[in-house]
Design a protein around this motif. Structure first.
Motif, PDB file in Angstrom:
ATOM      1  N   GLY A  76      17.425  49.023 -25.663  1.00 23.70           N
ATOM      2  CA  GLY A  76      16.674  50.116 -26.258  1.00 23.70           C
ATOM      3  C   GLY A  76      15.246  50.264 -25.821  1.00 23.70           C
ATOM      4  O   GLY A  76      14.639  51.334 -26.010  1.00 23.70           O
ATOM      5  N   ALA A  77      14.648  49.217 -25.232  1.00 26.64           N
ATOM      6  CA  ALA A  77      13.237  49.262 -24.868  1.00 26.64           C
ATOM      7  C   ALA A  77      13.054  49.283 -23.353  1.00 26.64           C
ATOM      8  O   ALA A  77      13.939  48.876 -22.596  1.00 26.64           O
ATOM      9  N   VAL A  78      11.899  49.729 -22.926  1.00 22.43           N
ATOM     10  CA  VAL A  78      11.587  49.741 -21.494  1.00 22.43           C
ATOM     11  C   VAL A  78      11.640  48.318 -20.942  1.00 22.43           C
ATOM     12  O   VAL A  78      12.164  48.077 -19.847  1.00 22.43           O
ATOM     13  N   THR A  79      11.117  47.365 -21.705  1.00 21.89           N
ATOM     14  CA  THR A  79      11.109  45.960 -21.292  1.00 21.89           C
ATOM     15  C   THR A  79      11.762  45.122 -22.385  1.00 21.89           C
ATOM     16  O   THR A  79      11.352  45.191 -23.544  1.00 21.89           O
ATOM     17  N   ASP A 104      13.912  55.902 -24.775  1.00 22.50           N
ATOM     18  CA  ASP A 104      13.916  57.304 -25.181  1.00 22.50           C
ATOM     19  C   ASP A 104      13.278  57.371 -26.562  1.00 22.50           C
ATOM     20  O   ASP A 104      13.874  56.930 -27.551  1.00 22.50           O
ATOM     21  N   PRO A 105      12.063  57.911 -26.674  1.00 19.85           N
ATOM     22  CA  PRO A 105      11.360  57.936 -27.957  1.00 19.85           C
ATOM     23  C   PRO A 105      12.091  58.716 -29.047  1.00 19.85           C
ATOM     24  O   PRO A 105      11.771  58.556 -30.230  1.00 19.85           O
ATOM     25  N   ALA A 106      13.062  59.520 -28.674  1.00 17.15           N
ATOM     26  CA  ALA A 106      13.787  60.316 -29.662  1.00 17.15           C
ATOM     27  C   ALA A 106      14.971  59.566 -30.257  1.00 17.15           C
ATOM     28  O   ALA A 106      15.741  60.144 -31.031  1.00 17.15           O
ATOM     29  N   VAL A 132      23.796  49.832 -30.135  1.00 20.52           N
ATOM     30  CA  VAL A 132      24.067  51.247 -29.882  1.00 20.52           C
ATOM     31  C   VAL A 132      22.753  52.008 -30.027  1.00 20.52           C
ATOM     32  O   VAL A 132      22.023  51.821 -31.007  1.00 20.52           O
ATOM     33  N   VAL A 133      22.449  52.847 -29.053  1.00 20.52           N
ATOM     34  CA  VAL A 133      21.241  53.676 -29.079  1.00 20.52           C
ATOM     35  C   VAL A 133      21.662  55.123 -29.284  1.00 20.52           C
ATOM     36  O   VAL A 133      22.500  55.649 -28.552  1.00 20.52           O
ATOM     37  N   ASP A 134      21.087  55.753 -30.301  1.00 19.36           N
ATOM     38  CA  ASP A 134      21.461  57.133 -30.630  1.00 19.36           C
ATOM     39  C   ASP A 134      20.291  57.794 -31.348  1.00 19.36           C
ATOM     40  O   ASP A 134      19.450  57.115 -31.951  1.00 19.36           O
ATOM     41  N   ALA A 135      20.259  59.104 -31.294  1.00 18.53           N
ATOM     42  CA  ALA A 135      19.216  59.843 -32.006  1.00 18.53           C
ATOM     43  C   ALA A 135      19.342  59.672 -33.511  1.00 18.53           C
ATOM     44  O   ALA A 135      18.351  59.747 -34.240  1.00 18.53           O
ATOM     45  N   ASP A 136      20.546  59.437 -33.995  1.00 24.59           N
ATOM     46  CA  ASP A 136      20.815  59.271 -35.422  1.00 24.59           C
ATOM     47  C   ASP A 136      21.083  57.792 -35.712  1.00 24.59           C
ATOM     48  O   ASP A 136      22.104  57.249 -35.286  1.00 24.59           O
TER      49      ASP A 136
END
Length: 387
Positions: A280-283, A305-307, A358-362
């Motif tokens: 989830g993070a850049v680093t 993705d900041p969103a 899991v990375v998601d907007a919600d």
């Protein structure tokens, strides 16, 4: 050909295993002192030796020719750390690590800094525990100052008799029971030269004293509370001289404008509450830890993705003796965004065997997908081997 940069790490669990993944990408040689040749780290690390962290001979061999010594757990005797520091850079240094090793020392130091913590007392006997309970009210949280982890060495005591068997091994830490609304973790990295990079504060859920679920950025708290949690984490790192990754676990109490935080625990290493950073993070926290202990420029701790939100769910125990056999079902259940990380551990009840992110907007959608994936790896929702 000259020798590559070598980071020596004490510990052979999943944290050093995931450090190895980042070391490969950076071209760094990770040399591990592991508990077992075929353990979580031993399976994936070529440069390793089997030994105990309390053995100076084992540690001396580990650091020979290394650029830095670091850790995946805090259970390294102070004399060994002090002796190693005369031969190699030790990060985090013993003067900082002692506050993660000894909860009484941590509470005293944080109190002197003005960091908000639960009411606490050092108790040397049953009478002192009774006196503290009478003063702040029962139940109390009683902890062994050293050696506890994942709920071990921690008890909720409704009377002094609940910890009667704990006496005789030194003082205990007694804390007021905190009626917290939720828990959060501030995660950051600091270099020996003082540079700091933080990740978004995450909300956490514990199950049986073990981290079960993490959401980043945190949900259910005010932005001002997240900012304060981050500030406190960075202050602790600077004041204690922490290097590498620092995780500060906190209770959130109160509602609305009265919402505030109390510091619960410190960990000076990559931490379960930061596993979401891999996807989830850049680093990731593992790459950042290696950068930090080597005093290299730090990477960004921002969300890729900041969103979006990143949700991590731990796989704690399994009905199957080989969760990898359930990968097909798990990946179908979790959907195309599910990222599975398994640690190669022998299955035991309640043991951390892996995690799913899991990375998601919600965040609710991400949590549902991660849970479904973990349930498939676990062998179904009717597992009875969980803490």
């Amino acid at each position: 050909m000259s020798t590559p940069v070598t980071v020596a790490v004490i510990g052979g669990g999943q944290l050093a295993r995931m450090m190895q993944e980042s070391a490969i990408a950076l071209g760094i040689n990770l040399r591990a002192l592991v508990e077992a040749e075929d353990g979580s780290t031993g399976q994936v690390t070529v440069d390793k030796s089997v030994g105990e962290p309390g053995s100076w001979e084992a540690v001396a061999a580990l650091i020979e020719g290394a650029d830095v010594l670091t850790f995946e757990h805090e259970h390294v005797p102070d004399p060994v750390l002090r002796q190693a520091s005369r031969r190699v850079s030790v990060q985090p240094p013993a003067d900082a690590l002692c506050y993660a090793q000894d909860k009484l020392a941590m509470r005293e130091r944080l109190g002197a800094m003005g960091v908000p913590c639960p009411a606490w007392a050092r108790v040397d006997d049953e009478a002192a525990l009774e006196e503290f309970g009478a003063r702040v009210g029962w139940p109390l949280v009683v902890k062994t100052p050293r050696g506890g982890y994942d709920g071990h060495g921690v008890a909720v005591a409704h009377a002094s008799s609940d910890v009667a068997s704990w006496w005789g091994h030194g003082p205990l830490l007694a804390e007021a029971w905190v009626p917290f609304r939720c828990e959060v973790a501030a995660l950051l990295a600091r270099t020996p030269s003082g540079r700091i990079e933080s990740w978004p504060v995450a909300s956490t859920v514990q199950r049986g004293g073990v981290c079960s679920e993490v959401t980043a950025p945190a949900v259910g708290i005010r932005p001002e509370t997240a900012c304060e949690a981050r500030r406190i984490g960075e202050t602790i790192a600077s004041e204690l001289g922490v290097t590498g990754v620092l995780a500060v676990e906190m209770f959130v109490v109160g509602e609305g404008a009265d919402e505030r935080i109390l510091v619960n625990e410190l960990a000076m290493r990559p931490h379960n509450t930061g596993h979401w950073t891999i996807d989830g993070a850049v680093t990731s926290q593992f790459e950042q830890h290696l950068r930090a202990v080597l005093d290299l420029p730090l990477g960004s701790g921002e969300m890729r993705d900041p969103a979006t939100h990143a949700v991590m769910v731990n796989l704690l125990g399994s009905r199957s003796d080989q969760p990898t056999r359930a990968l097909a079902d798990a990946l179908r259940a979790g959907g195309e965004r599910a990222k599975v990380h398994l640690y190669g551990k022998e299955v035991r009840p309640g043991r951390k065997l892996g995690h799913v992110t899991v990375v998601d907007a919600d965040p609710a959608t991400a949590l549902a997908c991660a849970r479904a994936c973990v349930e498939a790896l676990r062998g179904g929702p009717d597992s009875t081997d969980l803490p």
